[in-house]
Design an enzyme around this catalytic site. Structure first.
Site, PDB file in Angstrom:
ATOM      1  N   ALA A   2      12.801  49.643   2.117  1.00 30.84           N
ATOM      2  CA  ALA A   2      13.946  49.969   2.973  1.00 30.84           C
ATOM      3  C   ALA A   2      14.080  51.475   3.108  1.00 30.84           C
ATOM      4  CB  ALA A   2      15.236  49.390   2.405  1.00 30.84           C
ATOM      5  N   ASP A   3      14.423  51.904   4.300  1.00 33.05           N
ATOM      6  CA  ASP A   3      14.768  53.303   4.506  1.00 33.05           C
ATOM      7  C   ASP A   3      16.271  53.514   4.437  1.00 33.05           C
ATOM      8  OD1 ASP A   3      12.308  55.136   5.540  1.00 33.05           O
ATOM      9  OD2 ASP A   3      11.967  53.024   5.970  1.00 33.05           O
ATOM     10  N   ARG A   4      17.028  52.471   4.773  1.00 30.02           N
ATOM     11  CA  ARG A   4      18.486  52.547   4.638  1.00 30.02           C
ATOM     12  C   ARG A   4      19.051  51.131   4.648  1.00 30.02           C
ATOM     13  NH1 ARG A   4      22.432  56.875   6.292  1.00 30.02           N
ATOM     14  NH2 ARG A   4      20.570  58.075   6.815  1.00 30.02           N
ATOM     15  N   ALA A   9      17.467  48.896   7.571  1.00 33.75           N
ATOM     16  CA  ALA A   9      16.528  49.624   8.422  1.00 33.75           C
ATOM     17  C   ALA A   9      15.241  49.835   7.644  1.00 33.75           C
ATOM     18  CB  ALA A   9      17.113  50.973   8.840  1.00 33.75           C
TER      19      ALA A   9
END
Length: 398
Positions: A258-260, A268
């Site tokens: 995950a990036d966010r 995201a």
């Protein structure tokens, strides 16, 4: 832990593995300024949310160590550090680890007690505190990844449907979330490493991950390097894989990084993750997000509030690679760039997509595994009580 190192660091010196040259070349670039770190991150010579935050923090520490700060007072020192961090924050806006690291570093330099100190002594104390905090981000990441690996294995063995006599499962992963995206071991790929070392892994499948090919260039490289049984597929083959090979390989889960992660669990991650979640849901596979708590953004209510970076068209219409000779051998000394599409076509190239929380079964962190609630969202207050209390006291972004 993997012997691969994306980041090599000693106080005053930072070297970053150029991942654009992988899998054929192993080349480290020295990064000694925030400008060099910005370019390294923006060009994706280093990538992966944890690694981005580490490189950004350490690069500024290196330039501080080497005398870049000419401030005369403590206030000017803090202002200088703030300005450098604010600059590098713009390199990759979607990955929340970077902004969380910057917020933490800003808090730490303001907590230094400089009362009674001369300006010179106070300035030195602030710089020393910054460098120590940046180094702690680097050190702590490896411990975090090992915990994520262990917790991920535990959750899978308890929740994934297994039908093989030996209880071994196969999984699919997307993009690159291993040692090359972190300080070591990895997040989603760290769970796969842990499954393999604990003798619970039958097979790992990795997607090519177009358009930047992090799966074929990096994840495939890591899997082969460590001798993990694995197969590369194109992104568009996942549905066919689930439909035709699920029983044969005991395919149990899709594991991604995950990036966010928004407060409700919307996630995201690399473009193509959303599609895999839909396919996993249809075919009865578990869908797991593996992420450090630094990737959880409690100030953003849902995925609608996540800014998705869009990248240049050439990443989709052109590709670079080492030349394969007539004898079938890769010539690492020759690299060519070729066009893969008509150069006049319009291109939409978002780097990430947002997977709705209701398609995710569990979010695995170093503090624990959070399962989706009855309403289809996630509640992270149990693993982040202090941050949760702080976040809900402020208006959330949506």
């Amino acid at each position: 832990m993997s012997g691969l190192q994306a980041i090599r660091y000693s106080r005053g010196r930072l070297e970053v593995l150029d991942q654009l040259r992988l899998p054929h070349e192993h080349h480290y670039d020295e990064v000694s300024t925030s400008e060099e770190a910005f370019e390294c991150i923006k060009s994706m010579r280093v990538r992966g949310a944890p690694a981005i935050a580490i490189v950004a923090a350490l690069a500024h520490g290196v330039e501080l160590r080497n005398g870049s700060c000419k401030a005369l007072s403590t206030d000017e020192t803090i202002a200088y550090i703030d300005s450098r961090l604010d600059y590098i924050k713009q390199s990759r806006p979607t990955a929340v680890d970077l902004s969380n690291a910057i917020t933490n570093l800003k808090t730490i330099i303001r907590s230094v007690d400089v009362s009674g100190e001369t300006d010179a002594a106070g300035r030195s104390a602030i710089i020393e505190a910054y460098i120590a905090a940046a180094e702690e981000i680097f050190r702590k990441d490896t411990d975090t990844n090992r915990l994520i690996g262990a917790r991920g294995v535990q959750w899978l063995l308890q929740n994934a449907l297994t039908k093989s006599p030996d209880s071994k499962i196969s999984v699919l992963t997307h993009c690159n979330t291993g040692s090359l995206a972190t300080s070591g071991h990895g997040t989603a790929l760290g769970i796969i490493r842990s499954l393999h070392s604990d003798r619970h892994l039958k097979h790992a499948f990795c997607t090519e991950t177009r358009p930047y090919n992090q799966g074929s260039r990096l994840t495939a490289f890591e899997l082969v390097y460590e001798g993990i049984p694995s197969t590369l597929i194109t992104d568009s083959m996942a549905g066919a894989l689930f439909a035709t090979k699920k029983a044969e390989y005991n395919l149990a889960a899709v594991i991604v990084g995950a990036d966010r992660v928004a407060r409700n669990g919307d996630t995201a991650n690399k473009i193509g993750t959303y599609s895999l979640a839909v396919l996993a849901k249809y075919h009865g596979l578990k869908f797991i997000v593996a992420a450090p708590t630094t990737s959880i953004d409690l100030h953003t209510q849902t995925g609608a509030g996540i800014r998705v970076e869009e990248r240049k068209p050439e990443e989709l219409t052109q590709i670079s690679g080492a030349v394969v000779g007539e004898d079938g051998k890769v010539d690492v000394g020759r690299t060519e760039r070729v066009a893969t599409a008509h150069q006049g076509i319009n291109v939409w190239n978002p780097a990430f997509d947002v997977t709705p929380a209701e398609l995710i079964d569990a979010v695995v962190t170093e503090n624990g595994t959070v399962e989706k609630g009855p309403d289809g969202s996630f509640d992270f207050r149990g693993i982040l009580p202090e941050r949760w209390t702080e976040a809900i006291s402020k208006p959330a972004k949506d």
